[in-house]
Design a protein around this motif. Structure first.
Motif, PDB file in Angstrom:
ATOM      1  N   GLY A 124       0.821  -1.202   0.000  1.00 32.36           N
ATOM      2  CA  GLY A 124       0.000   0.000   0.000  1.00 32.36           C
ATOM      3  C   GLY A 124       0.852   1.248   0.000  1.00 32.36           C
ATOM      4  N   GLY A 125       0.222   2.365   0.289  1.00 24.39           N
ATOM      5  CA  GLY A 125       0.959   3.628   0.357  1.00 24.39           C
ATOM      6  C   GLY A 125       0.449   4.676  -0.607  1.00 24.39           C
ATOM      7  N   PRO A 126       1.097   4.855  -1.754  1.00 20.89           N
ATOM      8  CA  PRO A 126       2.212   4.066  -2.294  1.00 20.89           C
ATOM      9  C   PRO A 126       3.555   4.320  -1.616  1.00 20.89           C
ATOM     10  CG  PRO A 126       1.748   5.879  -3.765  1.00 20.89           C
ATOM     11  CD  PRO A 126       0.681   5.917  -2.708  1.00 20.89           C
ATOM     12  N   ALA A 127       3.681   5.453  -0.888  1.00 20.21           N
ATOM     13  CA  ALA A 127       4.956   5.754  -0.233  1.00 20.21           C
ATOM     14  C   ALA A 127       5.082   4.908   1.028  1.00 20.21           C
ATOM     15  CB  ALA A 127       5.054   7.237   0.086  1.00 20.21           C
ATOM     16  N   ALA A 128       5.334   3.631   0.832  1.00 15.65           N
ATOM     17  CA  ALA A 128       5.524   2.667   1.916  1.00 15.65           C
ATOM     18  C   ALA A 128       6.497   1.619   1.379  1.00 15.65           C
ATOM     19  CB  ALA A 128       4.190   2.045   2.320  1.00 15.65           C
ATOM     20  N   ARG A 129       6.663   0.519   2.088  1.00 13.70           N
ATOM     21  CA  ARG A 129       7.564  -0.524   1.619  1.00 13.70           C
ATOM     22  C   ARG A 129       7.249  -1.830   2.331  1.00 13.70           C
ATOM     23  NH1 ARG A 129      13.582  -0.695   3.574  1.00 13.70           N
ATOM     24  NH2 ARG A 129      13.123  -2.855   2.998  1.00 13.70           N
ATOM     25  N   ASP A 130       7.731  -2.927   1.764  1.00 13.17           N
ATOM     26  CA  ASP A 130       7.691  -4.224   2.420  1.00 13.17           C
ATOM     27  C   ASP A 130       9.040  -4.479   3.078  1.00 13.17           C
ATOM     28  OD1 ASP A 130       5.034  -5.213   1.560  1.00 13.17           O
ATOM     29  OD2 ASP A 130       5.908  -5.101  -0.445  1.00 13.17           O
ATOM     30  N   THR A 131       9.102  -5.518   3.893  1.00 10.42           N
ATOM     31  CA  THR A 131      10.358  -5.919   4.520  1.00 10.42           C
ATOM     32  C   THR A 131      10.527  -7.428   4.335  1.00 10.42           C
ATOM     33  OG1 THR A 131       9.393  -6.399   6.689  1.00 10.42           O
ATOM     34  CG2 THR A 131      10.049  -4.114   6.257  1.00 10.42           C
ATOM     35  N   ALA A 132      11.708  -7.903   4.708  1.00  8.13           N
ATOM     36  CA  ALA A 132      12.022  -9.321   4.519  1.00  8.13           C
ATOM     37  C   ALA A 132      11.577 -10.178   5.692  1.00  8.13           C
ATOM     38  CB  ALA A 132      13.523  -9.484   4.300  1.00  8.13           C
ATOM     39  N   GLY A 133      10.859  -9.600   6.643  1.00  5.89           N
ATOM     40  CA  GLY A 133      10.447 -10.351   7.817  1.00  5.89           C
ATOM     41  C   GLY A 133       9.244 -11.236   7.559  1.00  5.89           C
ATOM     42  N   PHE A 134       8.643 -11.721   8.637  1.00  9.76           N
ATOM     43  CA  PHE A 134       7.491 -12.603   8.549  1.00  9.76           C
ATOM     44  C   PHE A 134       6.267 -11.766   8.198  1.00  9.76           C
ATOM     45  CE2 PHE A 134       3.808 -14.817  10.228  1.00  9.76           C
ATOM     46  CZ  PHE A 134       4.028 -16.132   9.840  1.00  9.76           C
ATOM     47  N   ASP A 135       5.720 -11.975   7.014  1.00  8.76           N
ATOM     48  CA  ASP A 135       4.524 -11.289   6.542  1.00  8.76           C
ATOM     49  C   ASP A 135       3.392 -12.316   6.550  1.00  8.76           C
ATOM     50  OD1 ASP A 135       2.448 -10.449   4.616  1.00  8.76           O
ATOM     51  OD2 ASP A 135       3.812  -8.813   4.128  1.00  8.76           O
ATOM     52  N   TYR A 136       2.415 -12.121   7.442  1.00  8.11           N
ATOM     53  CA  TYR A 136       1.393 -13.163   7.614  1.00  8.11           C
ATOM     54  C   TYR A 136       0.625 -13.423   6.326  1.00  8.11           C
ATOM     55  CZ  TYR A 136      -2.810 -10.166   7.701  1.00  8.11           C
ATOM     56  OH  TYR A 136      -3.840  -9.333   7.351  1.00  8.11           O
ATOM     57  N   TRP A 137       0.390 -12.396   5.528  1.00  6.76           N
ATOM     58  CA  TRP A 137      -0.375 -12.551   4.299  1.00  6.76           C
ATOM     59  C   TRP A 137       0.436 -13.353   3.275  1.00  6.76           C
ATOM     60  CZ3 TRP A 137      -3.365  -7.710   2.107  1.00  6.76           C
ATOM     61  CH2 TRP A 137      -4.436  -8.155   1.321  1.00  6.76           C
TER      62      TRP A 137
END
Length: 644
Positions: A420-433
């Protein structure tokens, strides 16, 4: 010292992660979707200032509780919070905790219903719970913005920023709140453009922040005689600097600014505004850590992984020891005692879906506090790889690829999952989805497209004006790259996303027909002009409205009535859609109106199904509706893009 701690950690992790990995012939059982969709069993863990007690949020099924207990295990208080959306808990004295919750309210100084922050204060000795600012000496709203713990008249208090209503005027003021009654008294009054205060633990107010949303003037002022004097000025219609609080000493103020695409922390003298220190950070800070008096002792920031810059030697030493003892794991600092002898941290990574631990420096011991996802074992955590690729115009990009356990990375069905965001980011951690979808046999791709924040201003600014254009094709370019490598089957690709990611899902079907077999949009934008018009209705007109400035920057719109946006709006291009669409949206969404999904459903004339999440907000805060979203999504994907 390191060797001893490493041995303790190895023994503890064997308990935390579970039994030894089974043989290859005995693949681990796949957890039910409810294991992934459940709210974390434990979150927001905070250690008391004296290091003697813990408080955290506990979720189980549809129930939520705030639990305070001694480190030795004796319970102090349990508060049922199933009726609210808790955002966090913290100690404000050895005897008091504060529960931070989100509430959707019709507030007079907003044009419509909005999500606001409310605080409940709990005395753990008497077990009495009071709402902060339940009454005050002014006409104030108990919607609270920033706050900090303090001491006034020898007693613990809460200093909180809130809005005061005066005849014909709203001001942003500082209140002093009695932690046992909740009653507030105005401690410092703001002007019409005041947006925050620098508050000492003793209640002193040496500086305040002001911002004019129309001309973008951002300034910090300090006390000067009987008035205020500007010590730092910036012009910022967007991308405001951050006032972090005191610097490393209490005679300075810490300000975060972006310069030439990199963030830095500067410390400015409260006396004359002169620069007293500078720390180059690189990425945008995502967490500021302070000591008991309010001086900054560390900064957290996210590069490819979470990292920290600590200024307090004891904290830096403890963190380096933990990192050395836990190589290859992602650690997040949660809280620490005033003397830094007790540190609470969260760990995730390969074989670990997420757990909270406590480090006792004096005993050189680490103990498990609780697991966030106890129904998911270490062997169920899917592998996450970083994939580097180029966009069609040559821009270097990367994404996170989560692979389904037990399957070779070849010819896999794929779910594109833009953030989302778009000014956001993902990370390499545990993403439940992502982990839930991977557990069902799908590869999951999370592209960090242009317009993504937190990875340098170059990538962020490359997205300006590219909404529905290159921001969109960056996602499908990544899909094509994975297909060309043979990792995924290009004929078995669907796109799923929430918020702006929900827009990408809809636009993937309407603007890039044939690229995706199906799409799931959760709280997605479907009509850009309608979205801008709603933002204008809720605030100022045109460029005087910061929300419209933000959206227009990425959309490249000349205004709320710019008809060129229609070509980028999935609801207005629905005739091009070739495959099935699932729409999921919370009825109480105050960020992207529920009407955005209704518009898309109407435009699809029965070719899309809309699932309304009753009582849900933009952030999937409720356990039941979060589970409903995940089960509806997986059922739809398995019907329209079978994983095997």
């Amino acid at each position: 010292m390191v060797d001893r701690l490493f041995i303790v950690m190895c023994a503890l992790l064997a308990v935390s992660i579970g039994a030894a990995t089974p043989s290859r012939a005995q693949a681990p059982a796949v957890p039910p979707l409810s294991a992934y969709g459940a709210l974390p069993a434990i979150e927001s863990v905070d250690i008391s200032p004296d290091g003697a007690s813990l408080v955290y949020v506990r979720h189980e099924g549809d129930t939520s509780q705030v639990v305070a207990r001694a480190r030795t295990g004796e319970p102090l208080v349990v508060v049922d919070t199933s009726d609210r959306r808790v955002r966090g808990v913290s100690w404000i004295s050895p005897d008091h905790i504060v529960i931070v919750s989100a509430s959707t309210e019709k507030v007079a100084f907003f044009a419509s219903r909005a999500e606001v922050q409310v605080l409940d204060i709990v005395n753990v000795r008497t077990q009495r719970v009071v709402r902060a600012l339940n009454s005050s000496d002014q006409r104030s709203f108990n919607a609270i913005f920033n706050w900090r713990a303090g001491v006034y008249g020898g007693k613990p208090v809460l200093f909180a920023e809130a809005v005061t209503e005066s005849p014909g005027l709203y001001t942003f003021d500082l209140y002093r709140i009695d932690v046992d009654t909740g009653r507030g008294r105005r401690h410092a009054q703001g002007d019409s453009d005041t947006r925050g205060f620098l508050v000492g633990r003793d209640g002193s107010v040496p500086a305040r922040l002001a911002y004019n949303s129309e001309n973008g003037r951002w300034r910090v002022s300090s006390r000067s005689g009987g008035g205020w004097r500007d010590i730092h000025n910036v012009s910022a219609l967007l991308d405001e600097p951050g006032l972090y609080g005191f610097g490393r000493t209490l005679d300075t103020v810490a300000i975060g600014e972006e310069v030439d695409g990199k963030w830095r922390l500067i410390e400015v003298s409260l006396a004359d505004g002169s620069e007293q220190g500078r720390t180059d950070l690189g990425p945008n800070p995502n967490r500021i850590y302070k000591d008991a008096e309010g001086a900054v002792v560390g900064v957290g920031f996210m590069a490819t992984y979470q990292d920290y810059e600590f200024f307090e030697p004891a904290l830096a030493q403890a963190w380096e020891l933990l990192k050395t003892s836990l190589p290859g794991r992602q650690l997040f600092l949660s809280s620490y005692s005033d003397d830094y002898n007790v540190v609470v941290f969260y760990m995730e990574g390969s074989g670990e879906p997420g757990s909270y631990f406590m480090y006792d420096a004096a005993a050189q011991r680490v103990s498990l506090i609780g697991k966030a996802y106890p129904a998911i074992s270490g062997e169920n955590v899917a592998e996450v790889r970083i994939v580097n690729y180029k966009a069609a115009d040559g821009l270097d990009l990367f994404g996170y690829l989560t692979l389904p356990p037990g399957r070779e990375a070849s010819d896999l069905p794929l779910i594109a999952l833009p953030h989302g965001g778009p000014a956001a980011r993902d990370t390499a951690g545990f993403d439940y989805w992502a982990q839930a979808l991977a557990s069902r046999g799908y590869a999951v791709f999370q592209p960090q497209f242009r317009g993504t924040s937190g990875l340098g201003s170059g990538l962020l600014e490359a997205g300006y004006g590219e909404w529905g254009k290159k921001m969109q094709s960056d996602v499908s370019d990544g899909v094509r790259f994975l297909a060309e490598r043979g990792t995924v089957d290009p004929d078995r690709v669907c796109v799923v996303g929430a918020s702006y990611g929900g827009y990408v899902a809809l636009a993937g079907m309407a603007l890039e027909p044939g690229t995706y077999r199906c799409a799931v949009s959760v709280a997605g934008v479907s009509d850009l002009r309608a979205m801008l018009q709603e933002e204008q209705r809720q605030g100022a007109r045109g460029d005087a409205n910061p929300a419209i400035r933000y959206w227009s920057r990425f959309m490249g719109a000349s205004g709320v009535s710019d008809t060129s946006l229609d070509a980028l709006s999935p609801a207005r291009q629905a005739g091009a859609v070739q495959g099935p669409i699932l729409l999921i949206h919370g009825r109480n969404d105050t960020v992207v109106p529920f009407a955005q999904s209704e518009l898309m459903a109407q435009a699809m004339s029965g070719r899309a199904r809309l699932v309304a999440l009753d009582g849900e907000d933009h952030f999937l805060s409720n356990a039941a509706t979060r589970q409903q979203m995940l089960s509806e999504t997986v059922e739809f994907l398995e019907a329209n893009n079978p994983p095997r």
